[in-house]
Design an enzyme around this catalytic site. Structure first.
Site, PDB file in Angstrom:
ATOM      1  N   ILE A  64       1.019  -1.137  -0.007  1.00  0.00           N
ATOM      2  CA  ILE A  64      -0.097  -0.039  -0.108  1.00  0.00           C
ATOM      3  C   ILE A  64       0.817   1.208   0.048  1.00  0.00           C
ATOM      4  CG2 ILE A  64      -0.251  -0.263   2.422  1.00  0.00           C
ATOM      5  CD1 ILE A  64      -3.125   0.984   2.318  1.00  0.00           C
ATOM      6  N   SER A  65       0.945   2.258  -0.915  1.00  0.00           N
ATOM      7  CA  SER A  65       1.699   3.258  -1.178  1.00  0.00           C
ATOM      8  C   SER A  65       1.611   4.059   0.069  1.00  0.00           C
ATOM      9  CB  SER A  65       1.430   4.102  -2.291  1.00  0.00           C
ATOM     10  OG  SER A  65       1.242   3.358  -3.491  1.00  0.00           O
TER      11      SER A  65
END
Ligand code: SAH
Length: 215
Positions: A64-65
């Site tokens: 997840i960025s």
């Protein structure tokens, strides 16, 4: 609202202040990040880290960025109410949720079936109406093209031309370009049918844009 959500609200407000301090100025972006429960996109047991400004592991060796990266890309996209955005790399679904919270009409493609299904479930639970597809994002989403915006959340080693052709004139594509290690953020505007302009921004680290799908 669940008890958990109350507990996380303060953390989220601090994250927004930090992003603002680090140069994110688009109030729509800040508002969306202040609103979307990032912890709901995390694996069980890691939720307490959801409001650190860091990337975190999700399933299938993906991430997840980092919130700053999500905010930075969302700001470069210049999204308005109703803007049609194609995202390549649904991953956890968090970036899709942020774009929905900004009022965009979101289309997102993911090559891992498992991630696609999980993201679809959580976005539905939270009430974000993104359209999700399991498939190879290199092909875009021809039946829904053209798009006003295209966002790659995985690093391309060369500019994906098939995606450029799914931009409408005046449309913009934001993508990290480069090999493993570090990539440069680009924003390419389709000025007219055959005319493209490129702007260059800072360096980031993304997982690679791969080919094909994984069931
Ligand atoms: N936007 C995501 C970031 C996930 S990381 C989030 O908010 O969580 C990038 C994602 O791109 C990964 O899930 C990876 O599987 C996906 N990806 C990589 N190559 C792809 C391709 N060709 N088509 C679709 N998705 C791809």
């Amino acid at each position: 609202m669940q008890r958990d959500d109350l507990k996380f609200e303060g953390m989220r407000a601090r994250l927004v202040a930090q992003l603002q301090h680090n140069g994110i100025s688009d109030y729509r972006v800040l508002q969306a990040i202040g609103e979307v429960p990032r912890h709901r996109f995390f694996k069980d047991g890691l939720e307490q880290f959801a409001y650190h400004d860091k990337a975190f592991p999700i399933d299938d060796n993906q991430t997840i960025s980092q919130p700053y990266t999500v905010a930075y890309q969302s700001q470069l996209l210049q999204v308005k109410e109703g803007t049609r955005v194609l995202e390549i790399g649904t991953g956890s679904g968090y970036q899709s949720a942020v774009l929905c919270a900004m009022g965009a009409q979101v289309f997102s493609v993911e090559r891992y079936k498992n991630l696609h299904e999980k993201a679809a479930r959580i976005l539905r639970q939270l009430g974000y109406a993104a359209s999700l597809r399991f498939g190879d994002g290199n092909e875009g989403w021809p039946s829904h093209a053209p798009f006003e915006r295209i966002l790659l959340t995985a690093a391309a080693h060369k500019i994906p031309e098939q995606l450029l052709l799914q931009l409408m004139p005046g449309g913009k594509m934001v993508l990290p370009l480069g090999g493993s290690g570090s990539q440069q953020m680009l924003r390419i505007t389709r000025v007219s049918e055959n005319d493209f302009q490129t702007e260059k921004f800072g360096n980031f680290v993304f997982v690679p844009l791969l080919k094909g799908t994984v069931k």
